[in-house]
Design an enzyme around this catalytic site. Structure first.
Site, PDB file in Angstrom:
ATOM      1  CG  ASP A  24      -1.981   1.051   1.240  1.00 45.32           C
ATOM      2  OD1 ASP A  24      -2.976   0.976   0.493  1.00 45.32           O
ATOM      3  OD2 ASP A  24      -1.792   1.999   2.027  1.00 45.32           O
TER       4      ASP A  24
ATOM      5  CG  HIS B 161      -5.679  -3.143   0.029  1.00 44.59           C
ATOM      6  ND1 HIS B 161      -4.962  -2.693  -1.050  1.00 44.59           N
ATOM      7  CD2 HIS B 161      -5.275  -2.396   1.101  1.00 44.59           C
ATOM      8  CE1 HIS B 161      -4.163  -1.704  -0.664  1.00 44.59           C
ATOM      9  NE2 HIS B 161      -4.325  -1.513   0.631  1.00 44.59           N
TER      10      HIS B 161
END
Length: 294
Positions: free
Chosen positions: A72, A272
């Site tokens: 991320d 994610h």
């Protein structure tokens, strides 16, 4: 290097596996997070400060070089660490967020806003997070904020309930996520409470300062226009990561910008939070990348 809203403990499965393979592993709480904390001023969270922290960390450990792995926002920092200090960060693996070469047009939040208007789309959360008060709703109830964000970007959440990354007029980011959100099954109660405690104590303002520096980072990196990453590099992403809906096109350009590209791994069914959702697959990918460097 972890991202938002995460902590070093999000790498617990990787730390164990990589250390067992004989490597020295370090996973810090990043600037503004958890036990590290950090300054309150937004100006203290530029990409140069974040990369500088990692340079200092390597030096503090009496090391000269390191392979850097980031997820991320941590991936964005890792890519820049390899770009700016290839002598120290001699290989890089990014997860979830691919390398994004600097665009000539900007600033980025203006570009996001104009593209959304042109396409008649709601604003992207990246732009919303850059606002000065974006942390307030999260600070009001850290447990709910974390539960919603984890669930909305999880691979096990149905397509129509995952986050689109866009925020309709009159809502904030948390308002776009169902109140029926639950803690994902891969995170037990003790692990979740460790996150809640950390963000209840430290708040979300400093982590969101990273987003507030997006435009300033663009302005200060004109000299990196067109630069490519020259060290061995790899990318990994969850098949069902919602971030791919607005960053997936950068995956296609990776071979163009990573001159020693070692592979693009897509983890089936994962969202994610890929290193926590599918730890075995991620461990295998990291270790394969490390072994390939010898």
């Amino acid at each position: 290097m972890h991202g938002f809203p995460d902590l070093a403990i999000g790498w617990r499965n990787q730390i164990t596996a990589i250390a067992a393979a004989g490597y020295k592993v370090v996973a810090p709480d990043m600037r503004g997070y958890g036990g590290t904390g950090g300054p309150n001023q937004t100006t203290a969270y530029s990409i140069f400060s974040l990369v500088g922290d990692l340079v200092s960390l390597v030096e503090a450990l009496d090391a000269k070089r390191a392979v850097i792995v980031g997820h991320d926002w941590g991936a964005a920092v890792a890519w820049h660490a390899a770009l700016l200090r290839p002598d120290m960060f001699h290989a890089v693996m990014g997860m979830a967020v691919p390398f994004q070469p600097r665009l000539r047009i900007g600033p980025p939040t203006d570009l996001m806003r104009s593209l959304a208007a042109k396409r008649r789309e709601d604003r992207l959360y990246l732009e919303a997070f850059a606002k000065p008060d974006s942390h307030r709703s999260m600070d009001a109830d850290p447990a709910t904020a974390l539960r919603k964000v984890l669930w909305a970007f999880d691979g096990g959440t149905p397509d129509h309930r995952q986050s689109t990354g866009r925020i309709a007029e009159g809502l904030d980011f948390l308002g776009t996520i169902s109140d029926e959100a639950v803690v994902p099954p891969w995170m037990d109660e003790a692990h979740f409470q460790a996150y809640v405690s950390a963000f209840a104590a430290g708040g979300f303002e400093r982590p969101l300062n990273w987003y507030r520096k997006i435009d300033a980072n663009w302005s200060r990196t004109r000299w990196l226009q067109g630069c490519k990453i020259q060290v061995p590099a790899a990318f990994l992403v969850g098949e069902r990561d919602p971030v791919r809906r607005y960053m997936g096109h950068y995956e296609e350009t990776l071979p163009e910008w990573l001159t020693d590209f070692r592979g693009h791994t897509v983890v089936e069914g994962a969202g994610h939070w890929v290193q926590q959702e599918a730890p075995d697959a991620v461990n295998e990918a990291i270790l394969s990348f490390l072994w390939g460097l010898h």
